[in-house]
Design a protein around this motif. Structure first.
Motif, PDB file in Angstrom:
ATOM      1  N   PRO A  74       0.832  -1.211   0.000  1.00  0.00           N
ATOM      2  CA  PRO A  74       0.000   0.000   0.000  1.00  0.00           C
ATOM      3  C   PRO A  74       0.863   1.255   0.000  1.00  0.00           C
ATOM      4  N   LEU A  75       0.358   2.309  -0.609  1.00  0.00           N
ATOM      5  CA  LEU A  75       1.100   3.561  -0.663  1.00  0.00           C
ATOM      6  C   LEU A  75       1.156   4.183   0.732  1.00  0.00           C
ATOM      7  N   PRO A  76       2.292   4.768   1.108  1.00  0.00           N
ATOM      8  CA  PRO A  76       2.368   5.442   2.413  1.00  0.00           C
ATOM      9  C   PRO A  76       1.446   6.652   2.450  1.00  0.00           C
ATOM     10  N   GLU A  77       0.875   6.900   3.589  1.00  0.00           N
ATOM     11  CA  GLU A  77      -0.036   8.037   3.720  1.00  0.00           C
ATOM     12  C   GLU A  77       0.748   9.343   3.690  1.00  0.00           C
ATOM     13  N   VAL A  78       0.151  10.358   3.076  1.00  0.00           N
ATOM     14  CA  VAL A  78       0.711  11.712   3.100  1.00  0.00           C
ATOM     15  C   VAL A  78      -0.366  12.642   3.628  1.00  0.00           C
ATOM     16  N   SER A  79       0.041  13.567   4.503  1.00  0.00           N
ATOM     17  CA  SER A  79      -0.941  14.401   5.193  1.00  0.00           C
ATOM     18  C   SER A  79      -1.635  15.387   4.270  1.00  0.00           C
ATOM     19  N   ASN A  80      -1.003  15.725   3.125  1.00  0.00           N
ATOM     20  CA  ASN A  80      -1.591  16.717   2.235  1.00  0.00           C
ATOM     21  C   ASN A  80      -2.180  16.103   0.975  1.00  0.00           C
ATOM     22  N   ALA A  81      -2.540  14.818   1.038  1.00  0.00           N
ATOM     23  CA  ALA A  81      -3.266  14.231  -0.089  1.00  0.00           C
ATOM     24  C   ALA A  81      -4.593  14.955  -0.246  1.00  0.00           C
ATOM     25  N   GLY A  82      -4.902  15.344  -1.483  1.00  0.00           N
ATOM     26  CA  GLY A  82      -6.093  16.150  -1.712  1.00  0.00           C
ATOM     27  C   GLY A  82      -7.135  15.447  -2.558  1.00  0.00           C
ATOM     28  N   GLU A  83      -8.051  16.252  -3.064  1.00  0.00           N
ATOM     29  CA  GLU A  83      -9.164  15.743  -3.863  1.00  0.00           C
ATOM     30  C   GLU A  83      -9.159  16.416  -5.232  1.00  0.00           C
TER      31      GLU A  83
END
Length: 383
Positions: free
Chosen positions: A214-223
């Motif tokens: 799974p891809l590591p989470e990033v806090s600024n992933a947006g929409e």
């Protein structure tokens, strides 16, 4: 290693053999000189076989890579031959910007897992990096990558910055295809690799690709892929570049309606209002853009300019000084301060600011002209 299909060192590529059944191919970005390769540190860190490439001329890899093949298909074959020689059964491709395009178009026919960041998926986006950097005499073998990506059998991971409308539109161009996973990053322009690297996220991201995890989470992933948003933002961006201010206002409003927390769309709306002589209306919009992305130098400059146009010179000076505290070499703020001081007849302060503007941005003729004019005024007052 089996019989090598060619030398392991070439001005446009390097082969690093290792005892592994995996091969990672890293594609450098634009304008890279011979014997220089992006992703060098990543290639040294991981334990797989590695090939590092650069395209030399800005041809977006679609005409092959000198030393490997003089066409796209010949270069695909060359990568296959190297994979066979290295005993690699699993292939991975990676790149950013022009290199992201390379990773995509070679990764698919090689059956590779792909990581592509901040890149263009066809070669005809007006106002894109391709249009500004591609060599003028270049005739590509193909220009739209979507039909190729539709054939992918392996994972394709795409990262795009939401503050780079061309990259976002490019990501949207293939985002619906079956093997494509897309992440958009708030507050990021054309530099997802450096953004992720600076936050310790790039190495884990590539490791996730190698492990098919799974891809590591990033806090600024947006929409940024909300329905209709990439298209609306890109249309607004083109209107901005073409100085179609009325169109920019309507298109930016549409983009903001779709995605109200888009910092770039909000900034473009504020810019449109400023350019249409609606400075007081622009102020709250630009403050909102800065609240969404506090490190946006362009939004902060626009707020300073709108504050000046609204008649608050003291506030404008303070805002420009705040900008220069963070970006001391920003010529546009030095120039704006010089212009404001000159208007207030504070000519000594104006000259000092304009000299700094010219020092940091010597190619702007209006900076030099304003400096010479202000020096002339100061000389006339002394006479």
């Amino acid at each position: 290693m089996r019989k090598k299909p060619g030398p392991t060192e070439h001005p446009r590529y390097r082969v690093i053999p290792r005892d592994s059944n995996k091969l990672a191919i890293f594609f450098s970005g634009s304008s890279v000189q011979d014997n220089q390769f992006h992703w060098w540190n990543m290639g040294q860190r991981i334990g797989t076989n590695v090939i590092l490439v650069n395209n030399g001329r800005n041809e977006w890899y679609v005409n092959g890579i000198p030393g490997l093949g003089d066409s796209y298909s010949a270069t695909v074959d060359a990568f296959r031959n190297w994979a066979d020689a290295l005993g690699a059964t699993d292939i991975y491709t990676c790149g950013g910007s022009m290199g992201g395009s390379g990773a995509l178009i070679y990764g698919v026919p090689l059956g590779a897992r792909v990581l592509a960041l901040g890149f263009e998926t066809h070669l005809h986006f007006p106002w894109g990096h391709v249009q500004s950097l591609m060599v003028r005499d270049f005739v590509p073998e193909f220009s739209d990558f979507r039909p190729l990506v539709a054939k992918a059998k392996q994972r394709i991971v795409v990262y795009a910055g939401e503050s780079e409308p061309v990259d976002l539109a490019a990501a949207a161009h293939i985002a619906d295809l079956p093997m494509v996973e897309t992440v958009t990053l708030r507050g990021v322009g054309h530099g997802p690799p450096s953004h992720l690297r600076n936050r310790g996220k790039l190495d884990p991201l590539f490791d996730a690709l190698l492990d098919d995890g799974p891809l590591p989470e990033v806090s600024n992933a947006g929409e940024g892929l909300r329905s209709g948003f990439p298209e609306a933002l890109y249309a607004a961006y083109c209107a901005d570049k073409e100085k179609r201010w009325h169109d920019l206002e309507s298109l930016a409003r549409k983009a903001v309606e779709i995605y109200p927390t888009s910092e770039f769309a909000t900034m473009l709306l504020g810019k449109a209002l400023l350019q249409r002589h609606k400075a007081k209306q622009a102020l709250p919009v630009l403050r909102q853009a800065i609240a969404l992305h506090s490190n946006s130098r362009e939004a902060r400059l626009l707020l300073a300019l709108a504050t000046e146009k609204a008649g608050d010179l003291t506030g404008a000076v303070a805002l420009h000084k705040d900008i220069l505290a963070q970006w001391p070499g920003f010529g546009l703020s030095h120039y704006a301060l010089g212009r404001i001081y000159a208007g207030k007849k504070s000519l000594r302060a104006a000259i000092k600011c304009l000299e700094r503007a010219v020092e940091h941005d010597p190619h702007r003729a209006n900076f030099r002209s304003k400096l010479e004019q202000t020096r002339g005024l100061a000389g006339a007052l002394k006479a």
